[in-house]
Design a protein around this motif. Sequence first.
Motif, PDB file in Angstrom:
ATOM      1  N   ASN A   1       0.846  -1.193   0.000  1.00 35.66           N
ATOM      2  CA  ASN A   1       0.000   0.000   0.000  1.00 35.66           C
ATOM      3  C   ASN A   1       0.885   1.247   0.000  1.00 35.66           C
ATOM      4  OD1 ASN A   1      -2.221  -1.689   0.165  1.00 35.66           O
ATOM      5  ND2 ASN A   1      -2.280  -1.621   2.393  1.00 35.66           N
ATOM      6  N   ALA A   2       1.306   1.684  -1.182  1.00 34.99           N
ATOM      7  CA  ALA A   2       2.234   2.814  -1.286  1.00 34.99           C
ATOM      8  C   ALA A   2       1.626   4.105  -0.737  1.00 34.99           C
ATOM      9  CB  ALA A   2       2.656   3.010  -2.747  1.00 34.99           C
TER      10      ALA A   2
ATOM     11  N   GLN B   1       4.871   7.735   6.773  1.00 37.11           N
ATOM     12  CA  GLN B   1       6.083   8.549   6.768  1.00 37.11           C
ATOM     13  C   GLN B   1       5.817   9.931   7.352  1.00 37.11           C
ATOM     14  OE1 GLN B   1       6.920   8.094   2.562  1.00 37.11           O
ATOM     15  NE2 GLN B   1       8.720   6.833   2.988  1.00 37.11           N
ATOM     16  N   THR B   2       4.623  10.468   7.094  1.00 31.86           N
ATOM     17  CA  THR B   2       4.250  11.755   7.682  1.00 31.86           C
ATOM     18  C   THR B   2       4.168  11.645   9.199  1.00 31.86           C
ATOM     19  OG1 THR B   2       2.985  12.298   5.683  1.00 31.86           O
ATOM     20  CG2 THR B   2       2.505  13.562   7.664  1.00 31.86           C
ATOM     21  N   GLN B   3       3.580  10.546   9.691  1.00 30.68           N
ATOM     22  CA  GLN B   3       3.495  10.348  11.135  1.00 30.68           C
ATOM     23  C   GLN B   3       4.889  10.160  11.745  1.00 30.68           C
ATOM     24  OE1 GLN B   3       0.713   7.009  10.820  1.00 30.68           O
ATOM     25  NE2 GLN B   3      -0.857   8.254  11.800  1.00 30.68           N
ATOM     26  N   MET B   4       5.750   9.446  11.037  1.00 29.04           N
ATOM     27  CA  MET B   4       7.126   9.286  11.516  1.00 29.04           C
ATOM     28  C   MET B   4       7.831  10.642  11.584  1.00 29.04           C
ATOM     29  SD  MET B   4       8.173   5.855   9.357  1.00 29.04           S
ATOM     30  CE  MET B   4       9.913   5.967   9.804  1.00 29.04           C
TER      31      MET B   4
ATOM     32  N   CYS C   1      11.764  12.076   5.310  1.00 29.80           N
ATOM     33  CA  CYS C   1      10.459  11.380   5.321  1.00 29.80           C
ATOM     34  C   CYS C   1       9.404  12.206   4.591  1.00 29.80           C
ATOM     35  CB  CYS C   1      10.014  11.114   6.762  1.00 29.80           C
ATOM     36  SG  CYS C   1      10.869   9.749   7.572  1.00 29.80           S
ATOM     37  N   LEU C   2       9.369  13.508   4.855  1.00 28.14           N
ATOM     38  CA  LEU C   2       8.351  14.366   4.252  1.00 28.14           C
ATOM     39  C   LEU C   2       8.589  14.553   2.755  1.00 28.14           C
ATOM     40  CD1 LEU C   2       8.046  17.057   7.051  1.00 28.14           C
ATOM     41  CD2 LEU C   2       6.368  15.317   6.452  1.00 28.14           C
ATOM     42  N   LYS C   3       9.860  14.654   2.339  1.00 30.81           N
ATOM     43  CA  LYS C   3      10.151  14.778   0.908  1.00 30.81           C
ATOM     44  C   LYS C   3       9.683  13.546   0.139  1.00 30.81           C
ATOM     45  CE  LYS C   3      14.132  17.941   1.069  1.00 30.81           C
ATOM     46  NZ  LYS C   3      15.589  18.072   0.845  1.00 30.81           N
ATOM     47  N   ALA C   4       9.789  12.379   0.775  1.00 29.49           N
ATOM     48  CA  ALA C   4       9.325  11.155   0.120  1.00 29.49           C
ATOM     49  C   ALA C   4       7.804  11.046   0.136  1.00 29.49           C
ATOM     50  CB  ALA C   4       9.944   9.936   0.812  1.00 29.49           C
ATOM     51  N   ALA C   5       7.172  11.600   1.181  1.00 31.00           N
ATOM     52  CA  ALA C   5       5.729  11.409   1.354  1.00 31.00           C
ATOM     53  C   ALA C   5       4.887  12.389   0.552  1.00 31.00           C
ATOM     54  CB  ALA C   5       5.369  11.518   2.838  1.00 31.00           C
TER      55      ALA C   5
ATOM     56  N   PRO D   1       4.944  14.063  -2.434  1.00 30.06           N
ATOM     57  CA  PRO D   1       4.500  13.797  -3.824  1.00 30.06           C
ATOM     58  C   PRO D   1       3.479  12.662  -3.915  1.00 30.06           C
ATOM     59  CG  PRO D   1       6.894  13.996  -3.703  1.00 30.06           C
ATOM     60  CD  PRO D   1       6.404  13.924  -2.298  1.00 30.06           C
ATOM     61  N   VAL D   2       3.634  11.636  -3.084  1.00 30.79           N
ATOM     62  CA  VAL D   2       2.693  10.514  -3.111  1.00 30.79           C
ATOM     63  C   VAL D   2       1.328  10.959  -2.595  1.00 30.79           C
ATOM     64  CG1 VAL D   2       2.241   8.167  -2.282  1.00 30.79           C
ATOM     65  CG2 VAL D   2       4.585   8.880  -2.782  1.00 30.79           C
ATOM     66  N   LEU D   3       1.312  11.764  -1.536  1.00 27.63           N
ATOM     67  CA  LEU D   3       0.054  12.259  -0.985  1.00 27.63           C
ATOM     68  C   LEU D   3      -0.666  13.158  -1.986  1.00 27.63           C
ATOM     69  CD1 LEU D   3       1.237  13.110   2.652  1.00 27.63           C
ATOM     70  CD2 LEU D   3      -0.075  11.122   1.921  1.00 27.63           C
ATOM     71  N   GLN D   4       0.084  13.964  -2.720  1.00 23.78           N
ATOM     72  CA  GLN D   4      -0.530  14.835  -3.736  1.00 23.78           C
ATOM     73  C   GLN D   4      -1.158  14.012  -4.853  1.00 23.78           C
ATOM     74  OE1 GLN D   4       2.964  17.222  -4.588  1.00 23.78           O
ATOM     75  NE2 GLN D   4       2.113  18.997  -3.524  1.00 23.78           N
ATOM     76  N   SER D   5      -0.437  13.007  -5.330  1.00 29.98           N
ATOM     77  CA  SER D   5      -0.954  12.202  -6.444  1.00 29.98           C
ATOM     78  C   SER D   5      -2.119  11.327  -6.028  1.00 29.98           C
ATOM     79  CB  SER D   5       0.169  11.334  -7.026  1.00 29.98           C
ATOM     80  OG  SER D   5       0.649  10.420  -6.052  1.00 29.98           O
ATOM     81  N   SER D   6      -2.149  10.895  -4.766  1.00 31.73           N
ATOM     82  CA  SER D   6      -3.233  10.019  -4.300  1.00 31.73           C
ATOM     83  C   SER D   6      -4.470  10.794  -3.864  1.00 31.73           C
ATOM     84  CB  SER D   6      -2.747   9.154  -3.135  1.00 31.73           C
ATOM     85  OG  SER D   6      -2.457   9.949  -1.993  1.00 31.73           O
ATOM     86  N   GLY D   7      -4.339  12.121  -3.684  1.00 35.60           N
ATOM     87  CA  GLY D   7      -5.489  12.918  -3.267  1.00 35.60           C
ATOM     88  C   GLY D   7      -5.784  12.849  -1.785  1.00 35.60           C
ATOM     89  N   ASP D   8      -4.828  12.402  -0.960  1.00 34.22           N
ATOM     90  CA  ASP D   8      -5.018  12.346   0.489  1.00 34.22           C
ATOM     91  C   ASP D   8      -4.656  13.720   1.065  1.00 34.22           C
ATOM     92  OD1 ASP D   8      -5.153  11.853   3.170  1.00 34.22           O
ATOM     93  OD2 ASP D   8      -3.935  10.024   3.137  1.00 34.22           O
ATOM     94  N   TYR D   9      -5.602  14.656   0.973  1.00 37.60           N
ATOM     95  CA  TYR D   9      -5.312  16.035   1.342  1.00 37.60           C
ATOM     96  C   TYR D   9      -5.173  16.223   2.847  1.00 37.60           C
ATOM     97  CZ  TYR D   9      -6.394  16.941  -3.509  1.00 37.60           C
ATOM     98  OH  TYR D   9      -6.386  16.922  -4.872  1.00 37.60           O
TER      99      TYR D   9
END
Length: 562
Positions: free
Chosen positions: A233-234, A241-244, A260-264, A266-274
């Motif tokens: 579950n990417a 990673q945001t919680q970490m 952690c935030l730099k990795a997280a 872009p994925v959050l933006q593309s997945s729509g988890d605002y």
Amino acid sequence: MKQHRLYFLFLLSFLTSLLPRLVLADEATKDPLTLLAQFDAAEDDVLRLSVANDFFQQLQAIGFIDETVHFGVDTPSDSVRQQVCYWAGELLYDGQRYQESVERCLQALPLYHGDAAADCLSLLSLNYVRLGDQPKAIDYAKRCYELDLKSGDNDRISASLNTLAGIYISANLPQEAEPYVLKGIEACEKAGNQRRLAILNGTAADVYHALDEQEKALEYATRARDIDARLGNADRVAVRQTQMAAALVGLDRLDEARECLKAAIPVLQSSGDYHSLGIACNKMGELSMHAEDPATAARYYQTALQIFQAMGDVYNELHTRLGLYKSLHDSLPDVAQEHFARYNFLKDSLYSSQVAAAMGEQSALLENAELQAETEQHRARARKHYYIGLLVALLLGCIAGWQYWRLRRRTREFELQFNQLTDSLEELSSQQSGDKLVDASMAASTDSDDDTMLPHDREFLNRVKEIVDRQIDEGRIDVAAMAQEMCMSMTSFRRKFTELVQEKPQAYLMRLRMEKAKDLLDKHPELNIQEVGLRCGFEDKSNFTRAFKNRYGVTPSEYTKT
């Protein structure tokens, strides 16, 4: 004759101009909310039943539900009203019309009987969280939890406990949330649901972050990330990673938090988890302040503020307002002061003594409900031991006959196991040779979860594959029949299927039907469009054409030409 021809042309032109308006009017009457108003205004049961069926047909047409719901003339009127009001509540909640959703749920709730009310109670709880009424939210969550306790289902119990913990966190009472999330993790481990276990560990990370126990917060966030990574579950890994990062900031491990935030992000933006994106922006703002870059921090905080205001998330908006005050203090002191005033207002509302007292009272009621459930379980175990003792006494009295019966039973079991093994080998051979359709996404999900999927989950997926293959071959698609063959309710089947396959049953079946239709059009040009549609379970040619175009961008006729 010429005059008649001109009159005919004028009439044809008038009707042509009127047609779009008639179509738009017809579409308006099919809007779910319009149909809901018609349902309320209906004066007799016959008309109300017809409107209810149209309402659910529209919900399915817009993709809000994936199963067909149809009421017959013998359906009790209270059952019809209950279902319409509950799903109207779901629709209004999805549209962020929370007060209207509450009103519909309150209409549906008295019409439920027994454990079936749990879903309605849960929806009421979520609505009151969005409305900022935490005492009412916890009250309905408590009632849902009591039903789940009576059921004894550890999976359901863990879900309710996670909801309760989340409500306490949103009310800024993490100390009250802690025991519920820990109990939830314990129940979830018994149930063996790895996906929910990741969610509960993530909730625990939020709890301990709010309690400023950052080592524990990092430990639980890391556990959640590892589980989601194993499950593939990417999107959820980015949330973890945001919680970490939040815990790492609290531990002054700023470089690790930034990675952690730099990795997280872009994925959050593309997945729509605002929601998670807003939290990540808050943390990036905090890191920018540590780096003495208030301008960058203000940009991150402003993005987070827009997200939390749109969602009505007062708890996270509180932290964003404080960040904006600090980052704008030197450059825009007047604007900074406005944010600080809003911060104090939100802080006072969250720390209200009346809210805290009400939440404490509900916590005591929850503990009492747990005690009653535990007492009932002790009584049930005592009755069970009594009957077991009685059964043992009877068995000892007829030991010789029982030994003979056991020998016969074992012989039959060995025969049955041998036959099942033979059937399984034949089925495996058939699947390997390509005799049946095998769902790629379902197979991929099974492979990726091989380390964590329980045997009964694999058995569930294999059984579903058999039913799907048969339905496709017979040219009929019926999710309700599939759930019935699995001896499950529609709600339980849909939840289980979606959890394992990451796709709703109706969407999954529609994809297979479209793939079969494309294959038939490729390999059997002698078939006309209607015959292809019938073989794929579409009795109406227009419905088949529309579904095919939604999937591939062209109609079946256009596809055969190109």
